[in-house]
Scaffold this active site. Structure first.
Site, PDB file in Angstrom:
ATOM      1  N   ARG A 161       0.842  -1.207   0.000  1.00 55.90           N
ATOM      2  CA  ARG A 161       0.000   0.000   0.000  1.00 55.90           C
ATOM      3  C   ARG A 161       0.877   1.257   0.000  1.00 55.90           C
ATOM      4  NH1 ARG A 161      -5.304   1.009   1.414  1.00 55.90           N
ATOM      5  NH2 ARG A 161      -5.729  -1.131   1.928  1.00 55.90           N
ATOM      6  N   ARG A 188      -9.915   3.553  -3.394  1.00 53.59           N
ATOM      7  CA  ARG A 188      -8.766   3.154  -2.593  1.00 53.59           C
ATOM      8  C   ARG A 188      -8.652   4.094  -1.407  1.00 53.59           C
ATOM      9  NH1 ARG A 188      -7.259  -1.574  -3.253  1.00 53.59           N
ATOM     10  NH2 ARG A 188      -5.263  -1.101  -2.278  1.00 53.59           N
ATOM     11  N   HIS A 247     -18.895  11.043  -1.013  1.00 49.84           N
ATOM     12  CA  HIS A 247     -19.273   9.769  -0.398  1.00 49.84           C
ATOM     13  C   HIS A 247     -20.793   9.606  -0.482  1.00 49.84           C
ATOM     14  CE1 HIS A 247     -18.897   6.315   2.212  1.00 49.84           C
ATOM     15  NE2 HIS A 247     -19.966   6.749   2.856  1.00 49.84           N
ATOM     16  N   LEU A 284      -6.519   6.323   0.881  1.00 47.53           N
ATOM     17  CA  LEU A 284      -5.215   6.979   0.797  1.00 47.53           C
ATOM     18  C   LEU A 284      -4.511   6.881   2.141  1.00 47.53           C
ATOM     19  CD1 LEU A 284      -6.049  10.251  -1.172  1.00 47.53           C
ATOM     20  CD2 LEU A 284      -5.222   8.066  -2.053  1.00 47.53           C
ATOM     21  N   GLY A 290      -8.420   9.434   8.505  1.00 48.32           N
ATOM     22  CA  GLY A 290      -9.375   8.345   8.743  1.00 48.32           C
ATOM     23  C   GLY A 290     -10.120   7.965   7.474  1.00 48.32           C
TER      24      GLY A 290
END
Ligand code: GRF
Length: 212
Positions: free
Chosen positions: A69, A103, A121, A105, A155
């Site tokens: 990642r 993905r 979102h 971050l 978060g």
């Protein structure tokens, strides 16, 4: 020039809404802002076709091609810098927009562009964070859900909210029908927010967002 880089993973209809707004309202001339590039973590993302047709630089960084990642994040940061830095006074993009970028971050990316990454979102955060927001709202029996545009922090879907709008869950809704109605709202909200930021800039202080 204030450069905007948009990250996608799929259809790219939110990205397309921003690009159409930018073209129609001539952001370059009016605000000194432009969408410079679209980056996808999937080579077959449908949105890349639209981006190329609209003469935007595109890049594909397949996250599966990186050993970790962190390695993907490093490559992504470099690509955002390269594509967003060209012709900008700061050598960096003024804004990075996650428009259906599926993905998470890592902190290195978030720290590299502090207060300058926003996300759309498909739920009324803090309700239903994560990758299955529409399904989760249906499973929970929510009578309404919605759309949120927020600043990205370390978060998952926890950053300061810029704008939200509710969408009713209708009897008989399934994930696809509800998501499509949410996306109609998302596209409008995201394009409006990015227009305001292109015009006025974005500052975040103690989780308080100012666009002025
Ligand atoms: C949007 O609902 C976004 O919030 C979610 O994925 C969808 C992407 O749609 N994370 P599109 O690729 O912009 O059409």
């Amino acid at each position: 020039m204030n450069n905007i880089v948009i990250l996608i993973s799929g259809g790219g209809s939110n990205m397309a809404a921003i690009v159409k707004h930018a073209e129609k309202a001539d952001w370059a001339k009016r605000f000194g802002a432009r969408v410079t590039a679209v980056v996808s973590n999937k080579a077959d993302a449908q949105g890349l076709v639209f981006a190329r047709q609209h003469h935007l630089a595109t890049a594909v960084l397949d996250h599966k091609a990186y050993p970790s990642r962190e390695a993907f994040d490093v490559a992504l940061m470099a690509e955002i810098d390269r594509l967003g830095g060209a012709g900008s006074a700061t050598g960096q993009p003024a804004l990075v927009v996650l428009a259906g970028f599926m993905r998470i971050l890592g902190p290195a990316v978030v720290d590299a562009f502090p207060g300058r990454i926003i996300n759309t979102h498909p739920a009324l955060l803090p309700l239903f964070p994560g990758a299955h927001a529409v399904r989760d709202a249906l499973v929970a029996g929510a009578f309404e859900t919605g759309s949120t545009v927020h600043v990205v922090d370390a978060g998952v879907d926890t950053g300061p909210v810029i704008v939200q709008e509710a969408v009713a869950v209708l009897p008989g809704d399934d994930e696809a029908s509800l998501h499509e109605r949410i996306k109609v709202v998302e596209r409008r909200l995201l394009a409006e927010v990015v227009t305001r930021i292109a015009k006025h800039g974005l500052t975040v202080h103690d989780r308080k967002v100012t666009i002025a």
